[in-house]
Design a protein around this motif. Sequence first.
Motif, PDB file in Angstrom:
ATOM      1  N   ARG A  88       0.819  -1.215   0.000  1.00  0.00           N
ATOM      2  CA  ARG A  88       0.000   0.000   0.000  1.00  0.00           C
ATOM      3  C   ARG A  88       0.853   1.267   0.000  1.00  0.00           C
ATOM      4  O   ARG A  88       0.366   2.346  -0.307  1.00  0.00           O
ATOM      5  CB  ARG A  88      -0.911   0.026   1.246  1.00  0.00           C
ATOM      6  CG  ARG A  88      -1.882  -1.141   1.312  1.00  0.00           C
ATOM      7  CD  ARG A  88      -2.695  -1.097   2.591  1.00  0.00           C
ATOM      8  NE  ARG A  88      -3.604  -2.228   2.679  1.00  0.00           N
ATOM      9  CZ  ARG A  88      -4.835  -2.248   2.176  1.00  0.00           C
ATOM     10  NH1 ARG A  88      -5.293  -1.187   1.553  1.00  0.00           N
ATOM     11  NH2 ARG A  88      -5.596  -3.316   2.283  1.00  0.00           N
ATOM     12  N   ASP A  89       2.129   1.141   0.353  1.00  0.00           N
ATOM     13  CA  ASP A  89       2.954   2.315   0.584  1.00  0.00           C
ATOM     14  C   ASP A  89       3.243   3.130  -0.669  1.00  0.00           C
ATOM     15  O   ASP A  89       3.720   4.254  -0.581  1.00  0.00           O
ATOM     16  CB  ASP A  89       4.294   1.907   1.217  1.00  0.00           C
ATOM     17  CG  ASP A  89       4.105   1.297   2.598  1.00  0.00           C
ATOM     18  OD1 ASP A  89       3.014   1.477   3.167  1.00  0.00           O
ATOM     19  OD2 ASP A  89       5.043   0.657   3.097  1.00  0.00           O
ATOM     20  N   LYS A 142      -1.559   8.478   2.697  1.00  0.00           N
ATOM     21  CA  LYS A 142      -1.214   7.543   3.761  1.00  0.00           C
ATOM     22  C   LYS A 142      -1.562   8.150   5.108  1.00  0.00           C
ATOM     23  O   LYS A 142      -1.032   9.191   5.502  1.00  0.00           O
ATOM     24  CB  LYS A 142       0.271   7.175   3.712  1.00  0.00           C
ATOM     25  CG  LYS A 142       0.624   6.068   4.699  1.00  0.00           C
ATOM     26  CD  LYS A 142       2.050   5.592   4.534  1.00  0.00           C
ATOM     27  CE  LYS A 142       2.334   4.425   5.488  1.00  0.00           C
ATOM     28  NZ  LYS A 142       3.730   3.959   5.388  1.00  0.00           N
ATOM     29  N   SER A 145      -1.333   3.505   9.273  1.00  0.00           N
ATOM     30  CA  SER A 145      -0.921   2.309   8.531  1.00  0.00           C
ATOM     31  C   SER A 145      -1.794   2.059   7.312  1.00  0.00           C
ATOM     32  O   SER A 145      -1.620   1.079   6.601  1.00  0.00           O
ATOM     33  CB  SER A 145      -0.992   1.085   9.458  1.00  0.00           C
ATOM     34  OG  SER A 145      -2.321   0.897   9.930  1.00  0.00           O
ATOM     35  N   ARG A 146      -2.748   2.961   7.053  1.00  0.00           N
ATOM     36  CA  ARG A 146      -3.681   2.783   5.937  1.00  0.00           C
ATOM     37  C   ARG A 146      -3.417   3.811   4.849  1.00  0.00           C
ATOM     38  O   ARG A 146      -2.863   4.877   5.098  1.00  0.00           O
ATOM     39  CB  ARG A 146      -5.124   2.928   6.418  1.00  0.00           C
ATOM     40  CG  ARG A 146      -5.555   1.916   7.455  1.00  0.00           C
ATOM     41  CD  ARG A 146      -6.975   2.207   7.907  1.00  0.00           C
ATOM     42  NE  ARG A 146      -7.058   3.498   8.571  1.00  0.00           N
ATOM     43  CZ  ARG A 146      -8.199   4.167   8.761  1.00  0.00           C
ATOM     44  NH1 ARG A 146      -9.334   3.677   8.321  1.00  0.00           N
ATOM     45  NH2 ARG A 146      -8.197   5.329   9.383  1.00  0.00           N
ATOM     46  N   VAL A 147      -3.837   3.469   3.629  1.00  0.00           N
ATOM     47  CA  VAL A 147      -3.850   4.428   2.535  1.00  0.00           C
ATOM     48  C   VAL A 147      -5.307   4.698   2.210  1.00  0.00           C
ATOM     49  O   VAL A 147      -6.045   3.799   1.811  1.00  0.00           O
ATOM     50  CB  VAL A 147      -3.107   3.892   1.298  1.00  0.00           C
ATOM     51  CG1 VAL A 147      -3.232   4.877   0.138  1.00  0.00           C
ATOM     52  CG2 VAL A 147      -1.641   3.658   1.623  1.00  0.00           C
TER      53      VAL A 147
END
Length: 238
Positions: A88-89, A142, A145-147
């Motif tokens: 996801r980063d 971001k 820890s989520r996008v």
Amino acid sequence: MPLSPLACVIVDDNEINRLTLEHLVALDPDLELAASLSGGVEALNYFRQGGHADLLLLDIEMPHLSGLDLPQLLPEPAPAIIMVTSHRDFAVTAFDMQAVDYLVKPVDVTRFRQAVARVVQRNEAPSEAPQPTAPDSDLFVKVGSRVLRINFDEVLYIEALSTYSVLVTKTQKHIVYLTLKSLAERLPFAHFIRVHRSYIVNTNLVDSVEDNLLKLGKHEVPVGKSYQDTFYKSLRGL
């Protein structure tokens, strides 16, 4: 549905992932598989030798030539790109590169169809004469820890918080792990203007200005002295 299926090229160094995407493409009436390739170098050769694609389903982490580097080397006209990755980063980077969408493995069928629909919609847009268009109001950001996909039409202002920033809407606040300076450099929206060393505002949502204090609903944001000339020039008025 387009008049004819969109030519689709898959690029992924993992054979299982390629087979999964090939299956999803076969199920979608808007797509027709043109090629399924095992890496960025193979994809670059495909296009340089005259290969065509309307849509590129592109993995990011690949040896020799990554999915972030490949688009910069493609000949024009470049295909629409949907990034497909396990991580996801990379979402913010992918959308900075004008990717149409960003899918996280394992790819959900419904989510895949939504991404393809965005490409179809873009291809069907009238093209008789190029018209300036406003950028899409959604950006992936971001948050922890989520996008998250955030509609910036709903963001009132952005406030600096040490080395982070806070996106403030009428109902929510999102802490983003970017400095205000970094956000200001990345935002593609002309109506987001820095008005203070600690604030960026959405000028479309400013209700009133009084004594260099901006009213945005129930919120108030100060206009710094060094930012006043630029801010007031940006306002539309009679």
